[in-house]
Design an enzyme around this catalytic site. Structure first.
Site, PDB file in Angstrom:
ATOM      1  N   TYR A  66      58.930  -9.972  60.621  1.00 22.18           N
ATOM      2  CA  TYR A  66      57.834 -10.249  61.562  1.00 22.18           C
ATOM      3  C   TYR A  66      58.339 -10.876  62.859  1.00 22.18           C
ATOM      4  CZ  TYR A  66      54.028  -9.063  58.375  1.00 22.18           C
ATOM      5  OH  TYR A  66      53.149  -8.393  57.567  1.00 22.18           O
ATOM      6  N   GLU A  86      63.339 -16.845  27.953  1.00 30.06           N
ATOM      7  CA  GLU A  86      62.630 -15.753  28.629  1.00 30.06           C
ATOM      8  C   GLU A  86      61.160 -16.050  28.898  1.00 30.06           C
ATOM      9  OE1 GLU A  86      63.230 -11.786  27.065  1.00 30.06           O
ATOM     10  OE2 GLU A  86      61.337 -11.076  27.898  1.00 30.06           O
ATOM     11  N   ASP A 120      63.540 -12.092  24.153  1.00 31.51           N
ATOM     12  CA  ASP A 120      62.997 -11.101  23.237  1.00 31.51           C
ATOM     13  C   ASP A 120      64.096 -10.109  22.873  1.00 31.51           C
ATOM     14  OD1 ASP A 120      60.518 -12.265  23.554  1.00 31.51           O
ATOM     15  OD2 ASP A 120      59.760 -10.743  24.927  1.00 31.51           O
TER      16      ASP A 120
END
Lengths: 353, 353
Positions: free
Chosen positions: B82, B181, B233
């Site tokens: 920007y 996690e 996991d």
């Protein structure tokens, strides 16, 4: 999964459980409180051969809640599902089953002014980040001793809101809460200690605020009588999802709105008007944005209640563009701190509701 | 966008910039350091009529970096894009253009041991949450005075890692870092002060760890000589994306791996072996999981280097299932604290690499 009978009369010969009806037909916008609430409709679940499993599951989840309160422990919805794997034939096969039972228990407890978190079923997600003129009062999990957490003391870092905030207390002399959509903007305002120059509390919502973030803002605002100003991107999603959910909650989750929405919030910016006034760089609205805006204008009671929001959304669709809060960097990295926010904060009564 | 000439000889009559080549062909796995690094290939960009715009943009972004270092300020990549809107004809039309230039500058700086964050271009996302036996040493942004942040003092909340961590120092007598996690598991271990009973530091990675989280873990581990154990996991995504990215980084982003991966990490669990041994509730692998696993086994050098990982992944595909760390709740909410983690931590040498 349940035998549902709306407003069924209780049969005294059959054990039954009665829950508030969560169907949309039982949801009303309550102008006095400023959000969507459950109506008085009830659903009775009588114990029968067909319902014995879900009946037992409901009682088991309630029993675990009691145990967790006694042991000062908690379970996420996911963990609650896994815990059931040891219940033999009574186990949940999919999490959607345990979630449905949990939502009903949550609706029931909400009538007593108790949130699911107080039943010790926590969301998976924690809350956003906090910095500024605030001392959070927590308690040591083992000794119960009060623990003061000074949110002015974390340098470039910040305080991360826990998964449940019901037990927290607050000390502050801040004047307002600034709820900020993006992490980048939060970091800018924190690094430049905007919270000190304007005596406020910065909270990063990171897109749609999580349950914990919404509850934290609501509780802090209620307890300490603080105004809440939202500083978001200007696009249909930011308005009709992020901000609207923060302010009035959603019809689909009316059983939690009583705790998780912030009716006292107002919208600092970026407004469609700001895009013009500050000559912000924009991106064109996509078809999906326009569709979302038109749907909201047509069907969402929020825009029927708040005519100024309807006008603002129509203006945005007409302009055909969206702008991000970072777009203010066009005028310099700290224009937002030196010009935009101070100018805006001089006229808080003009904020969109 | 650039005129790219690999290893082109510099023409002394034409101003040119030389950057490390970021193409995959120039990326090597370096067994000594344990991650993917840029090779010695260089790309020369000579100033010509066609390249004058991008040439100027590169110099401008470098000049802003110098300014930000002098003013102790920063910009996100989005803000940098920007800011360019005020550069007249030299402005970026899309952020992908400014990102490309930025990546080249980052690659160049990395050869000097400088990260993009040290050039003061910050990522949009902050880091994860931290709790445990650690004092983070930050500095007050205005006075420069050291600021000590005690990560044992946040109660049920935690310390949220800032967007840039290069300036942080650490004091700790912890024995290891546990990178977790999911937020739910982090909250469980934090609420039960697992970090005290096992003298460690808990860090929530919330899925794939952000740049800031990875850098924080790496710097903390390097500075204080701490082992890093990952607790994730057990599924192909968790192994071949989340864990692998933490440990060795990725080929596509070889120019940042030197700072952002943690080659000293090892994998506590959940392993495919754990699924059998702890009789965990599982979900079937989806087709996309199996495809991901087979692709990784066939093409990913990580699995060629680490035979034990290849064997574990093959075992998982053969089992046809995945399991979450919350699945341990099957044996009770705190089985993970009372049984699983203590048993695992007695045999850290057996962890997958």
């Amino acid at each position: 999964m349940f035998e549902k009978k709306e407003n069924a009369p209780a049969n005294p010969n059959v054990p039954s459980l009665r829950f508030p009806t969560r169907a949309l037909s039982n949801v009303k916008y309550d102008a006095k409180v400023g959000y969507f609430e459950l109506g008085r409709g009830q659903t009775a679940r009588a114990l029968s051969v067909n319902t014995v499993k879900s009946f037992a599951q409901t009682l088991r989840l309630m029993a675990i809640s009691k145990e967790m309160v006694e042991n000062n422990d908690f379970a996420t919805k996911r963990e609650a599902y896994y815990v059931s794997k040891n219940w033999g034939e009574c186990k949940f096969n999919e999490q959607v089953e345990s979630d449905t039972v949990m939502d009903d228990i949550e609706a029931l407890a909400s009538l007593e002014g108790l949130s699911r978190e107080q039943l010790r079923y926590y969301p998976e997600e924690h809350g956003g980040s906090v910095a500024g003129s605030l001392v959070v009062i927590d308690a040591d999990a083992e000794t119960g001793k009060p623990l003061e957490i000074d949110c002015t003391g974390f340098g470039s870092g910040s305080y991360s809101i826990p998964h449940s905030v019901e037990h927290l207390g607050f000390k502050t002399d801040a004047k307002f809460i600034l709820a900020i959509e993006t992490g980048g903007m939060f970091q800018r305002l924190n690094n430049h200690k905007f919270w000190r120059s304007f005596n406020c509390i910065l909270i990063e919502t990171a897109g749609v605020p999580t349950r914990a973030t919404r509850r934290f803002i609501r509780k802090l605002s209620d307890d300490c009588k603080l105004a809440v100003y939202a500083f978001n991107d200007c696009d249909p999603y930011g308005i009709s999802n992020i901000y609207r959910t923060l302010k009035v909650g959603s019809g689909n989750a009316a059983h939690i709105n009583r705790f998780f929405c912030v009716p006292q919030a107002s919208f600092l910016g970026v407004t469609p008007q700001d895009i013009t006034e500050y000559k912000l760089p924009t991106h064109p609205l996509k078809d999906v944005d326009v569709k979302r805006a038109k749907d909201a204008l047509k069907n969402d009671p929020f825009f029927k209640i708040h005519k100024r929001w309807a006008a603002a959304m129509e203006q945005l669709v007409k302009m055909g563009v969206r702008a991000e809060q970072q777009a203010l960097a066009r005028w310099g990295l700290n224009y937002v701190i030196d010009e935009y926010l101070p100018r805006k904060l001089k006229a808080v009564d003009a904020f969109l509701p």
